[in-house]
Design a protein around this motif. Structure first.
Motif, mmCIF file in Angstrom:
data_model
loop_
_atom_site.group_PDB
_atom_site.id
_atom_site.type_symbol
_atom_site.label_atom_id
_atom_site.label_comp_id
_atom_site.label_asym_id
_atom_site.label_seq_id
_atom_site.Cartn_x
_atom_site.Cartn_y
_atom_site.Cartn_z
ATOM 1 N N GLN A 269 -15.543 1.927 -29.537
ATOM 2 C CA GLN A 269 -14.812 2.902 -28.735
ATOM 3 C C GLN A 269 -13.625 3.498 -29.489
ATOM 4 N N LYS A 270 -13.264 2.856 -30.612
ATOM 5 C CA LYS A 270 -12.212 3.456 -31.437
ATOM 6 C C LYS A 270 -12.764 4.641 -32.228
ATOM 7 N N GLN A 271 -14.106 4.729 -32.342
ATOM 8 C CA GLN A 271 -14.731 5.794 -33.131
ATOM 9 C C GLN A 271 -15.385 6.853 -32.260
ATOM 10 N N VAL A 272 -16.038 6.405 -31.185
ATOM 11 C CA VAL A 272 -16.834 7.309 -30.359
ATOM 12 C C VAL A 272 -16.597 6.994 -28.897
ATOM 13 N N GLY A 273 -17.076 7.876 -28.011
ATOM 14 C CA GLY A 273 -16.976 7.634 -26.581
ATOM 15 C C GLY A 273 -18.323 7.217 -26.008
ATOM 16 N N PHE A 274 -18.293 6.573 -24.860
ATOM 17 C CA PHE A 274 -19.531 6.198 -24.184
ATOM 18 C C PHE A 274 -19.420 6.617 -22.727
ATOM 19 N N THR A 275 -20.560 7.008 -22.148
ATOM 20 C CA THR A 275 -20.544 7.231 -20.728
ATOM 21 C C THR A 275 -20.994 5.941 -20.032
ATOM 22 N N ASN A 276 -21.198 6.013 -18.708
ATOM 23 C CA ASN A 276 -21.453 4.788 -17.946
ATOM 24 C C ASN A 276 -22.653 3.984 -18.466
ATOM 25 N N THR A 277 -22.484 2.681 -18.389
ATOM 26 C CA THR A 277 -23.484 1.752 -18.910
ATOM 27 C C THR A 277 -24.851 1.940 -18.249
ATOM 28 N N HIS A 278 -25.912 1.987 -19.074
ATOM 29 C CA HIS A 278 -27.249 2.137 -18.515
ATOM 30 C C HIS A 278 -28.150 0.934 -18.744
ATOM 31 N N PHE A 279 -27.649 -0.092 -19.436
ATOM 32 C CA PHE A 279 -28.449 -1.298 -19.588
ATOM 33 C C PHE A 279 -27.563 -2.426 -20.092
ATOM 34 N N LEU A 280 -28.034 -3.657 -19.908
ATOM 35 C CA LEU A 280 -27.326 -4.824 -20.433
ATOM 36 C C LEU A 280 -28.329 -5.695 -21.172
ATOM 37 N N THR A 281 -27.970 -6.086 -22.369
ATOM 38 C CA THR A 281 -28.916 -6.890 -23.146
ATOM 39 C C THR A 281 -28.180 -7.779 -24.145
ATOM 40 N N ALA A 282 -28.750 -8.937 -24.412
ATOM 41 C CA ALA A 282 -28.146 -9.875 -25.363
ATOM 42 C C ALA A 282 -28.882 -9.824 -26.691
ATOM 43 N N SER A 283 -28.197 -10.261 -27.735
ATOM 44 C CA SER A 283 -28.751 -10.241 -29.075
ATOM 45 C C SER A 283 -29.489 -11.559 -29.340
ATOM 46 N N ARG A 284 -30.795 -11.475 -29.572
ATOM 47 C CA ARG A 284 -31.589 -12.679 -29.846
ATOM 48 C C ARG A 284 -32.445 -12.415 -31.082
ATOM 49 N N PHE A 285 -33.408 -13.287 -31.348
ATOM 50 C CA PHE A 285 -34.305 -12.984 -32.461
ATOM 51 C C PHE A 285 -35.751 -13.270 -32.075
ATOM 52 N N VAL A 286 -36.643 -12.530 -32.706
ATOM 53 C CA VAL A 286 -38.062 -12.761 -32.494
ATOM 54 C C VAL A 286 -38.625 -13.377 -33.767
ATOM 55 N N SER A 287 -39.551 -14.309 -33.614
ATOM 56 C CA SER A 287 -40.220 -14.891 -34.777
ATOM 57 C C SER A 287 -41.659 -15.187 -34.380
ATOM 58 N N LYS A 288 -42.470 -15.509 -35.385
ATOM 59 C CA LYS A 288 -43.845 -15.887 -35.070
ATOM 60 C C LYS A 288 -43.837 -17.311 -34.541
ATOM 61 N N LYS A 289 -44.650 -17.557 -33.501
ATOM 62 C CA LYS A 289 -44.744 -18.926 -32.974
ATOM 63 C C LYS A 289 -45.093 -19.885 -34.096
ATOM 64 N N ALA A 290 -45.953 -19.400 -34.996
ATOM 65 C CA ALA A 290 -46.433 -20.255 -36.078
ATOM 66 C C ALA A 290 -45.307 -20.743 -36.991
ATOM 67 N N SER A 291 -44.229 -19.968 -37.091
ATOM 68 C CA SER A 291 -43.163 -20.414 -37.989
ATOM 69 C C SER A 291 -42.262 -21.449 -37.335
ATOM 70 N N ASN A 292 -42.464 -21.683 -36.033
ATOM 71 C CA ASN A 292 -41.822 -22.813 -35.367
ATOM 72 C C ASN A 292 -40.303 -22.809 -35.517
ATOM 73 N N ILE A 293 -39.712 -21.678 -35.191
ATOM 74 C CA ILE A 293 -38.255 -21.575 -35.289
ATOM 75 C C ILE A 293 -37.689 -21.525 -33.884
ATOM 76 N N LYS A 294 -36.905 -22.545 -33.560
ATOM 77 C CA LYS A 294 -36.448 -22.686 -32.183
ATOM 78 C C LYS A 294 -35.023 -22.178 -31.973
ATOM 79 N N SER A 295 -34.185 -22.359 -32.980
ATOM 80 C CA SER A 295 -32.764 -22.088 -32.760
ATOM 81 C C SER A 295 -32.198 -21.291 -33.926
ATOM 82 N N ILE A 296 -30.982 -20.860 -33.758
ATOM 83 C CA ILE A 296 -30.304 -20.130 -34.832
ATOM 84 C C ILE A 296 -30.194 -21.020 -36.072
#
Lengths: 250, 306, 230
Positions: free
Chosen positions: B121-148
Motif C-alpha cells: 500500500q506504500k506503492q499502490v492502492g487497492f480497492t475492497n477485498t475480493h478474496f482471502l487466501t493463505a500461502s501454502r505449497f503443492v507437491s506430488k504425493k509421491a514426494s511425501n512432503i508433509k511440512s515446511i
C-alpha cells in the motif's frame, strides 16, 4: 527526470541498496553482486563450451571432406537460426522429457539445473558463432602454412593443433572478444528458466523493494563496468597476441 | 534541455497521437479519471494463469472472477464520467510487472489475484477485498512432503514478484532451510516445474494451487500442504496510489456489488460451476470470513482485520 | 518417445499462433528495423560529423546500448517509458504507453545502436574522393550525403542490414518476459494450458528456423548479386 521535478512521481531511494534483502544473505547490493557472480560463472562456463564445440565445428568446415563441411554447415545453421530463448526452453523443458525416464529425473533434480541448462544452451548457441570465426581465421591463413605442416611430416590433426589453430585464434581474437561479450549478455536470457543472474537479481530486487529504477540502474552500471573490464583486458591480450600484417584492418 | 523536451514531446505526440498534451477540459478532473475522460479508454491489466480470478480462456481472452468485478468498476467509471462510450483495453501483466505497470500508468486497474498488504500500500492502492487466501505449497504425493521442514535442501519454485516467493525466501533465511528458491514467470509455468519434477514444491496462494491442481492432467497426484507460510491474506483490485477520486469510484462500485446478491451469482459462476477452458468445477464454497468481507467491504491490508 | 505426441494441438492453435503471435512478431520486427535503420543512420552521421560534443554523446549511446543485455533493456524501458513521456510532455502523470508501442520503441532504440555501427562502416566504405568531388561540384553536405554517400553506403550494407534484421527477428522472442503474446508467447501459453510443451516448443523452433534460414539464404544470394554488380 530528477526526483522532485514537477509531476514525475517516482520516489528515488538509493539507500535501498544498503538495506537488508529478504533472502537473509545481506543487503540488496549483495543480492545484485550475487547475481553478477552467476553471470560471470555462467558466461565463463558457456564460453568454454562455445570454444570447444565452436573450434571443432570450425575445423570441420575447413576440411576437404564434403560430408564434414555439410555437417558443420548444418550445425551452424541449426544453432544460429533458432532464437536463444527457444533453444533454452528446448533444453530445459523438452530434452529431459525425451530421455529415458531415470536420466530425465536425474537431470531435472540437479540442484543447479537452471545453471547447467544455461551453460549448455548458451554455450552451444555461441559455438555456432565461434565456429564461423574459427573457420574464417583458418581460411585467412596462407595455404603455404598447411602445406608446410604436411611437408615437415605432421598429420592433419597435428597441423591443425600446432600450426593452423594457434594462428587462427590469434587472428580472430578481436571478433572472439565481442562474441565473449555477447555470451555475457546472453546469460541474462537464463532468468526465464530461473537462473538468478544479474538481470534476474535486479528483477527480484525490484519485486521485493519496489524500487524499480534503482535496481535496474544499478544492474546497468554493473554491466557497463563488467563490459569495460573485459574489453580492456581483451584489448591488452589482443595487442600481445596480434599477428603482424593480419589485424591492421580491425 | 527545453528543445530536447519539445522535440521528444513532438515525436511522442506524433507517435501515439496522445491528447495528453492538450490542456485539461474545463472539469476539475484529476488523475486516472481525467486520463480516462481525455483518452476515452481505460486499460485493464490481466493475468495469464490466475485461475479463476484472471486468466486466458480457450480463445485466449482474459476472463475470471476479478475480471467480472472490474467490469462493474468500468461501468461505474463510465457513468461517473457520463461517457457514451468507453473503450476497454487489455494489457497482460505478470506478478513481476504488475506493480511497476500500475505505478507508471501502463494499466489503470489490475484485475487478478494481487495480495493487498501494508507494504504494497506504500506503492499502490487497492480497492475492497475480493478474496482471502493463505500461502501454502503443492507437491506430488509421491514426494511425501508433509511440512515446511520437509522442504529442507530441496528445490522449491514460486512465482516471481509475489508475496509468496518473499515469504518462502524469508522463511528459508530465518529457519536456515537451505531451500533452492527458483522464480518462475507465472503460475502455470511454476506448476509445470512441479509437474515435470524440476521442483518438489510450488509455494503459492492455496486457491490458485487448488485450481492448478484441478486443471492438471492427474489431480489425484498432488497434495496441498497443511502448513501455511501466512495467515489468510486479502486480494484486492490494484489501482494507482494517491488518486482518491478514482479510488472512490472503484470502492463505490465494488462495495455496491459486494453488498448486493449479485456477488453470490458471480462467485458461484467462478467457484462453484464449471469454468472454461476445461469445464472444471472448483467447488470452493464462500467462506465465513469472505462473506463478512463482502458484507462490510474493506480495503485493509492487515490479515487480522478479516 | 514421440509416441504420445499430439500434433493436433499444433493444428488447433495455428490460427492463434499466427494471427496473433506471428503478426505481433513480424510487426515488431518490421517497424523496429525501419526505425532502427533510420535512427542508426542519424547516429552514424552524427558520429562521423565534426560537430562539437554530439559525436561523443552518440558514441556513448552506442557503447552503452551495446554493453547491455536486451532482456534488461526490455524490462527497464517497459517501466521507464511512461515517465519519459511524462517528462517530455510535461504531463501531470506518466503517459500510457501500450505493450506494442513500448516494445517497438525499445527495440528501435536498442537496435539503432547496432544499425548505426553498420551504417558507420557503410559510410566509411565510400572513398573520400567521392565526397570531395561532391563538394567540388558545389553540393551541400546534405546533398552529398543524400545523393552520393548514403545510397551507396546503404546498398553496400544491405546484406549486413538484413542479417541484423534476422537477429532482430529472433530477439523479438524475448518480449516473452513481459507476458506479451508474440509468436513464442502464444506458443508458450498454449503449451502451458494444454501441458504440451514438447510439441509447442519444437514447433516454435521449427518455425523460427524456417523463417530465419530462408531469409539468410536470400541474404547470401543478394550478397553474391551485389558482389557481381560492384
Amino acid at each position: 527526470m530528477a526526483a522532485g521535478s514537477r509531476g514525475v512521481n517516482y520516489h528515488w531511494n538509493w539507500g535501498i541498496l544498503l538495506e537488508p534483502s529478504p533472502d537473509g544473505q545481506g543487503t540488496y547490493l549483495d543480492m545484485l553482486l550475487g547475481g553478477l557472480r552467476w553471470t560471470i560463472v555462467t558466461a565463463l562456463c558457456a564460453w568454454v563450451v562455445a570454444l570447444v564445440f565452436g573450434s571443432a565445428i570450425g575445423v570441420l568446415r575447413t576440411l576437404q571432406s564434403r560430408t564434414a563441411q555439410w555437417v558443420a554447415g548444418a550445425y551452424v545453421e541449426l544453432f544460429r537460426n533458432i532464437p536463444l530463448l527457444v533453444q533454452l526452453f528446448l533444453w530445459f523443458f523438452v530434452v529431459p522429457e525425451l530421455l529415458p525416464r531415470e536420466w530425465g529425473i536425474w537431470i531435472k533434480q540437479l540442484r543447479y539445473g537452471a545453471f547447467y541448462t544455461a551453460v549448455v544452451a548458451i554455450g552451444l548457441y555461441m559455438s555456432s558463432r565461434v565456429a564461423t570465426q574459427v573457420s574464417a581465421g583458418i581460411s585467412a591463413l596462407p595455404k603455404g602454412q598447411r602445406m608446410a605442416g604436411t611437408a615437415i611430416g605432421l598429420t592433419p590433426a597435428q597441423t591443425y593443433r600446432y600450426i593452423l589453430l594457434p594462428m587462427a585464434y590469434r587472428i580472430v581474437l578481436p571478433p572472439l572478444t565481442s562474441e565473449f561479450l555477447n555470451t555475457i549478455k546472453n546469460t541474462s536470457v537464463a532468468l526465464t528458466i530461473g537462473l538468478m543472474e544479474l538481470t534476474g537479481a535486479a528483477r527480484s530486487m525490484q519485486e521485493f523493494s519496489f524500487q524499480v529504477f534503482e535496481a535496474f540502474t544499478a544492474a546497468t552500471v554493473i554491466y557497463l563496468l563488467l563490459n569495460a573490464i573485459v574489453t580492456f583486458g581483451m584489448r591488452a591480450l589482443e595487442r600481445r597476441l596480434a599477428v603482424p600484417g593480419f589485424n591492421a584492418a580491425r | 534541455m527545453r528543445t530536447a523536451r519539445l522535440l521528444l514531446a513532438g515525436c511522442l505526440a506524433a507517435a501515439f497521437s496522445l491528447p495528453a498534451a492538450i490542456p485539461a477540459s474545463a472539469q476539475e478532473l484529476t488523475g486516472t479519471l481525467k486520463k480516462i475522460k481525455d483518452t476515452g479508454a481505460i486499460t485493464i491489466g490481466y493475468r495469464e494463469s490466475s485461475v479463476p480470478f484472471s486468466y486466458l480462456d480457450d480463445n485466449q481472452k482474459p476472463v475470471g472472477f476479478a475480471m467480472d468485478i472490474c467490469a462493474k468498476i468500468v461501468d461505474a467509471v463510465k457513468s461517473n464520467l457520463k461517457l457514451d462510450k468507453l473503450e476497454v483495453k487489455y494489457n497482460p501483466v505478470t506478478s513481476a510487472t504488475r506493480i511497476p505497470l500500475i505505478a507508471n500508468g501502463t494499466v489503470d486497474l489490475e484485475c487478478g489475484s494481487t495480495t493487498n498488504n501494508v507494504e504494497r500500500q506504500k506503492q499502490v492502492g487497492f480497492t475492497n477485498t475480493h478474496f482471502l487466501t493463505a500461502s501454502r505449497f503443492v507437491s506430488k504425493k509421491a514426494s511425501n512432503i508433509k511440512s515446511i521442514a520437509d522442504l529442507k535442501g530441496k528445490t522449491v519454485v514460486s512465482t516471481a514478484g509475489t508475496t509468496n516467493i518473499k515469504q518462502v525466501t524469508e522463511a528459508n533465511a530465518a529457519k536456515s532451510l537451505n531451500i533452492n528458491v527458483v522464480p518462475a514467470k507465472d503460475h502455470a509455468e511454476a506448476f509445470l516445474m512441479v509437474e515435470t519434477d524440476r521442483a518438489v514444491a510450488f509455494v503459492m496462494d492455496d486457491i490458485l494451487l487448488a485450481s492448478l491442481v484441478a486443471g492438471s492432467k492427474d489431480p489425484s497426484a498432488y497434495v496441498i500442504s497443511e502448513d501455511a507460510f501466512s495467515l489468510p491474506e486479502p486480494y484486492g483490485i490494484m489501482l494507482r496510489r494517491d488518486d482518491p477520486p478514482f479510488k472512490a469510484v472503484a470502492d463505490g462500485a465494488t462495495a455496491a456489488l459486494y453488498k448486493s446478491p449479485e456477488i453470490q451469482t458471480i462467485y458461484t459462476k467462478w467457484f462453484q460451476s464449471p469454468i472454461p477452458p476445461k469445464s472444471l468445477n472448483l467447488n470452493v464454497p464462500l467462506g465465513a470470513e469472505l462473506k463478512k468481507a463482502f458484507a462490510t467491504p474493506t480495503d485493509s491490508g492487515d490479515p487480522a482485520a478479516y | 518417445m514421440f509416441s504420445d505426441f499430439d500434433f493436433g494441438v499444433i493444428l488447433r492453435s495455428l490460427p492463434y499462433l499466427f494471427k496473433e503471435g506471428m503478426t505481433f512478431t513480424l510487426t515488431l520486427t518490421a517497424v523496429a528495423t525501419v526505425g532502427g535503420v533510420i535512427l542508426g543512420t542519424l547516429i552514424a552521421m552524427i558520429r562521423l560529423s565534426s560537430l562539437p560534443v554530439l559525436p561523443k554523446i552518440a558514441a556513448g549511446y552506442v557503447n552503452v546500448m551495446r554493453a547491455l543485455p536486451l532482456v534488461l533493456v526490455i524490462f527497464l524501458f517497459y517501466f521507464l517509458m511512461p515517465y519519459i513521456g511524462q517528462w517530455a510532455l510535461r504531463a501531470d502523470q506518466p503517459i500510457q504507453v501500450g505493450a506494442l508501442s513500448s516494445t517497438i520503441i525499445t527495440f528501435t532504440l536498442f537496435e539503432a545502436a547496432y544499425f548505426s555501427e553498420i551504417m558507420r562502416a557503410g559510410i566509411q566504405s565510400i572513398p573520400r574522393g567521392q565526397v570531395a568531388a561532391g563538394y567540388a561540384i558545389g553540393l551541400t553536405y546534405r546533398q552529398v550525403m543524400s545523393y552520393v554517400v548514403l545510397p551507396q553506403a546503404f546498398r553496400n550494407m544491405l546484406p549486413v542490414i538484413f542479417t541484423q534484421t534476422i537477429v532482430l527477428f529472433q530477439d523479438t522472442s524475448l518480449v516473452y518476459v513481459l507476458s506479451i503474446t508474440d509468436f513464442l508467447g502464444a506458443a508458450s501459453k498454449i503449451a502451458q494450458r494444454d501441458g504440451r510443451l514438447a510439441e509447442m516448443y519444437l514447433f516454435a523452433a521449427a518455425v523460427y528456423f524456417l523463417i530465419s534460414f530462408t531469409a539468410s539464404m536470400l541474404v547470401k544470394r543478394l550478397q553474391r548479386r551485389l558482389a557481381v554488380a560492384r
